[in-house]
Write a protein that holds these residues in place. Sequence first.
Motif, mmCIF file in Angstrom:
data_model
loop_
_atom_site.group_PDB
_atom_site.id
_atom_site.type_symbol
_atom_site.label_atom_id
_atom_site.label_comp_id
_atom_site.label_asym_id
_atom_site.label_seq_id
_atom_site.Cartn_x
_atom_site.Cartn_y
_atom_site.Cartn_z
ATOM 1 N N ARG A 87 -10.275 0.139 -9.467
ATOM 2 C CA ARG A 87 -9.147 -0.706 -9.789
ATOM 3 C C ARG A 87 -8.801 -0.550 -11.259
ATOM 4 O O ARG A 87 -9.622 -0.119 -12.067
ATOM 5 C CB ARG A 87 -9.457 -2.171 -9.490
ATOM 6 C CG ARG A 87 -10.525 -2.789 -10.380
ATOM 7 C CD ARG A 87 -10.713 -4.248 -10.015
ATOM 8 N NE ARG A 87 -9.474 -4.973 -10.138
ATOM 9 C CZ ARG A 87 -9.156 -6.050 -9.414
ATOM 10 N NH1 ARG A 87 -10.025 -6.525 -8.532
ATOM 11 N NH2 ARG A 87 -8.002 -6.662 -9.579
ATOM 12 N N MET A 113 -10.185 -7.335 -4.370
ATOM 13 C CA MET A 113 -9.315 -6.539 -3.506
ATOM 14 C C MET A 113 -10.162 -5.685 -2.584
ATOM 15 O O MET A 113 -11.316 -5.362 -2.894
ATOM 16 C CB MET A 113 -8.387 -5.665 -4.347
ATOM 17 C CG MET A 113 -7.496 -6.466 -5.286
ATOM 18 S SD MET A 113 -6.356 -5.459 -6.249
ATOM 19 C CE MET A 113 -5.144 -5.044 -4.998
ATOM 20 N N GLU A 136 0.842 -1.194 0.000
ATOM 21 C CA GLU A 136 0.000 0.000 0.000
ATOM 22 C C GLU A 136 0.879 1.246 0.000
ATOM 23 O O GLU A 136 2.028 1.203 0.456
ATOM 24 C CB GLU A 136 -0.894 0.074 1.251
ATOM 25 C CG GLU A 136 -1.735 -1.136 1.541
ATOM 26 C CD GLU A 136 -1.104 -2.012 2.601
ATOM 27 O OE1 GLU A 136 -1.831 -2.741 3.296
ATOM 28 O OE2 GLU A 136 0.141 -1.974 2.740
ATOM 29 N N VAL A 176 -13.832 3.218 -4.148
ATOM 30 C CA VAL A 176 -12.815 2.224 -4.510
ATOM 31 C C VAL A 176 -12.851 2.017 -6.022
ATOM 32 O O VAL A 176 -13.916 2.048 -6.649
ATOM 33 C CB VAL A 176 -13.045 0.889 -3.765
ATOM 34 C CG1 VAL A 176 -14.360 0.237 -4.163
ATOM 35 C CG2 VAL A 176 -11.871 -0.049 -3.959
ATOM 36 N N CYS A 190 -4.462 -3.144 2.824
ATOM 37 C CA CYS A 190 -5.013 -3.668 1.588
ATOM 38 C C CYS A 190 -5.068 -5.195 1.669
ATOM 39 O O CYS A 190 -4.133 -5.842 2.172
ATOM 40 C CB CYS A 190 -4.146 -3.256 0.406
ATOM 41 S SG CYS A 190 -4.748 -3.868 -1.196
ATOM 42 N N CYS A 247 -2.834 0.409 -3.903
ATOM 43 C CA CYS A 247 -2.443 -0.941 -3.510
ATOM 44 C C CYS A 247 -2.067 -1.726 -4.750
ATOM 45 O O CYS A 247 -2.814 -1.740 -5.731
ATOM 46 C CB CYS A 247 -3.582 -1.641 -2.776
ATOM 47 S SG CYS A 247 -3.243 -3.371 -2.387
ATOM 48 N N TYR A 250 -4.481 1.585 7.522
ATOM 49 C CA TYR A 250 -5.295 1.017 6.451
ATOM 50 C C TYR A 250 -4.522 -0.103 5.770
ATOM 51 O O TYR A 250 -3.381 0.081 5.341
ATOM 52 C CB TYR A 250 -5.671 2.097 5.443
ATOM 53 C CG TYR A 250 -6.752 3.017 5.952
ATOM 54 C CD1 TYR A 250 -6.496 3.918 6.983
ATOM 55 C CD2 TYR A 250 -8.043 2.968 5.431
ATOM 56 C CE1 TYR A 250 -7.495 4.743 7.482
ATOM 57 C CE2 TYR A 250 -9.046 3.796 5.915
ATOM 58 C CZ TYR A 250 -8.757 4.681 6.940
ATOM 59 O OH TYR A 250 -9.755 5.502 7.430
ATOM 60 N N TRP A 272 -10.053 -2.974 1.259
ATOM 61 C CA TRP A 272 -9.332 -2.229 2.286
ATOM 62 C C TRP A 272 -9.995 -2.467 3.647
ATOM 63 O O TRP A 272 -11.237 -2.478 3.745
ATOM 64 C CB TRP A 272 -9.370 -0.735 1.981
ATOM 65 C CG TRP A 272 -8.650 -0.367 0.724
ATOM 66 C CD1 TRP A 272 -9.166 -0.316 -0.535
ATOM 67 C CD2 TRP A 272 -7.269 -0.003 0.596
ATOM 68 N NE1 TRP A 272 -8.208 0.062 -1.434
ATOM 69 C CE2 TRP A 272 -7.036 0.262 -0.770
ATOM 70 C CE3 TRP A 272 -6.225 0.148 1.491
ATOM 71 C CZ2 TRP A 272 -5.777 0.644 -1.239
ATOM 72 C CZ3 TRP A 272 -4.993 0.537 1.011
ATOM 73 C CH2 TRP A 272 -4.773 0.781 -0.330
ATOM 74 N N TRP A 300 -2.172 -9.855 2.598
ATOM 75 C CA TRP A 300 -2.297 -8.543 3.224
ATOM 76 C C TRP A 300 -1.045 -7.709 2.996
ATOM 77 O O TRP A 300 0.070 -8.238 2.985
ATOM 78 C CB TRP A 300 -2.518 -8.693 4.729
ATOM 79 C CG TRP A 300 -3.805 -9.352 5.077
ATOM 80 C CD1 TRP A 300 -4.038 -10.685 5.242
ATOM 81 C CD2 TRP A 300 -5.059 -8.700 5.315
ATOM 82 N NE1 TRP A 300 -5.351 -10.902 5.566
ATOM 83 C CE2 TRP A 300 -6.003 -9.708 5.624
ATOM 84 C CE3 TRP A 300 -5.480 -7.371 5.299
ATOM 85 C CZ2 TRP A 300 -7.340 -9.406 5.900
ATOM 86 C CZ3 TRP A 300 -6.798 -7.081 5.578
ATOM 87 C CH2 TRP A 300 -7.717 -8.090 5.869
#
Length: 126
Positions: A72, A34, A6, A70, A96, A22, A94, A36, A116
């Motif tokens: 991607r 994915m 991250e 969010v 990911c 991430c 935080y 958070w 993680w």
Amino acid sequence: QVQVVESGGGLVQSGGSLRLSCVASGPTFGPAAMGWFRQAPGTEREFVVAVSWNGAGTYYADSVKGRFTVSRESHKNTAYLQMNNLQTEGTAVYYCNAVLITPNETGRRTVPSDYWGQGTQVTVSS
């Protein structure tokens, strides 16, 4: 070897914005779901947002709906978390999460597993 990294945390004033990134890298079969999570001092890790492997599905905790977004990159294990109107209760580490299918020692698919990142600190000052 799979790595989840991250970036983008920092210090922001209440009402401000931050964007987290991430990247999950390493040998995998296809893009991953994915998400958070965050963990404030003295509390358990809690779900924040998630995005499906193809980006078609997004899921938000009630506490962040309307403020966090969010996204991607298509066909890549790269995700972003845009956090707007941050409040002091958003102060946390935080993390990911990537749900990945990786090859075993013979190259066959394994069951999906959680990976993680190391976490990135977000601090919101009043």
